[in-house]
Design an enzyme around this catalytic site. Sequence first.
Site, PDB file in Angstrom:
ATOM      1  N   ILE A 255       0.099  -7.624  -7.113  1.00 32.36           N
ATOM      2  CA  ILE A 255       0.029  -9.075  -6.967  1.00 32.36           C
ATOM      3  C   ILE A 255       0.820  -9.310  -5.681  1.00 32.36           C
ATOM      4  O   ILE A 255       2.043  -9.342  -5.687  1.00 32.36           O
ATOM      5  CB  ILE A 255       0.657  -9.818  -8.157  1.00 32.36           C
ATOM      6  CG1 ILE A 255      -0.097  -9.483  -9.438  1.00 32.36           C
ATOM      7  CG2 ILE A 255       0.671 -11.319  -7.877  1.00 32.36           C
ATOM      8  CD1 ILE A 255       0.540 -10.019 -10.700  1.00 32.36           C
ATOM      9  N   PRO A 256       0.127  -9.409  -4.550  1.00 34.22           N
ATOM     10  CA  PRO A 256       0.790  -9.346  -3.242  1.00 34.22           C
ATOM     11  C   PRO A 256       1.502 -10.636  -2.834  1.00 34.22           C
ATOM     12  O   PRO A 256       1.115 -11.319  -1.883  1.00 34.22           O
ATOM     13  CB  PRO A 256      -0.363  -9.000  -2.301  1.00 34.22           C
ATOM     14  CG  PRO A 256      -1.556  -9.637  -2.939  1.00 34.22           C
ATOM     15  CD  PRO A 256      -1.329  -9.505  -4.417  1.00 34.22           C
ATOM     16  N   CYS A 257       2.566 -10.947  -3.539  1.00 36.57           N
ATOM     17  CA  CYS A 257       3.304 -12.171  -3.238  1.00 36.57           C
ATOM     18  C   CYS A 257       3.969 -12.104  -1.858  1.00 36.57           C
ATOM     19  O   CYS A 257       4.329 -13.137  -1.304  1.00 36.57           O
ATOM     20  CB  CYS A 257       4.311 -12.477  -4.330  1.00 36.57           C
ATOM     21  SG  CYS A 257       5.503 -11.179  -4.637  1.00 36.57           S
ATOM     22  N   HIS A 258       4.077 -10.901  -1.289  1.00 38.73           N
ATOM     23  CA  HIS A 258       4.636 -10.789   0.065  1.00 38.73           C
ATOM     24  C   HIS A 258       3.722 -11.463   1.093  1.00 38.73           C
ATOM     25  O   HIS A 258       4.162 -11.799   2.182  1.00 38.73           O
ATOM     26  CB  HIS A 258       4.870  -9.318   0.430  1.00 38.73           C
ATOM     27  CG  HIS A 258       3.635  -8.500   0.480  1.00 38.73           C
ATOM     28  ND1 HIS A 258       3.042  -7.979  -0.662  1.00 38.73           N
ATOM     29  CD2 HIS A 258       2.851  -8.107   1.525  1.00 38.73           C
ATOM     30  CE1 HIS A 258       1.966  -7.301  -0.318  1.00 38.73           C
ATOM     31  NE2 HIS A 258       1.816  -7.364   1.003  1.00 38.73           N
TER      32      HIS A 258
END
Length: 176
Positions: free
Chosen positions: A131-134
């Site tokens: 979950i690429p919250c970056h």
Amino acid sequence: MDAANFRYDHPIGTFWGYIGEQGLRKLWLPPSGSSQRPFHFLHSAPNITLARTLRTALESYLAGIPASFDKIPLDLTGGISFQTGVWFAARELPWGSTATYGEIGKKVTGGSGAARAVGNALGANPILLLIPCHRILAAGGRLGGFSAGLERKCFFLSLENSWPPARKGNSGPKQR
């Protein structure tokens, strides 16, 4: 949760994960220099094939090769409806792209004014990178926050060639 049944060591740090019967429940990377205590490591994952698939995907990703994490089922049963909506919206962002907290909020709610709530939901993201919250930035291309530390957020964005963002007037990394 202080147990892990997946561990992946990399020069950027040690990734800890928990794979349950329904899929990956947690993947985290403690901030560098963190005083967090080490996690108790369980000796086996219930799905060793999933652990191997995750390790291979992480190796590719961290080598700068666009990796697909699609074959790794996620167990997001711990999130509330809004959080999971934000997490799925973040998961749709492809390698090398970014969005703002406000843009994700608009996508999830259909309206504006949800940027802070999106930030809180991403702060509770249990599965780093998958979950690429970056890839979610604050308004104006500022970094915002990141549970694994802003230096790691910059590292992941740079790895994907999306930092600094190509936005007009960007003057480099800024914190919230």
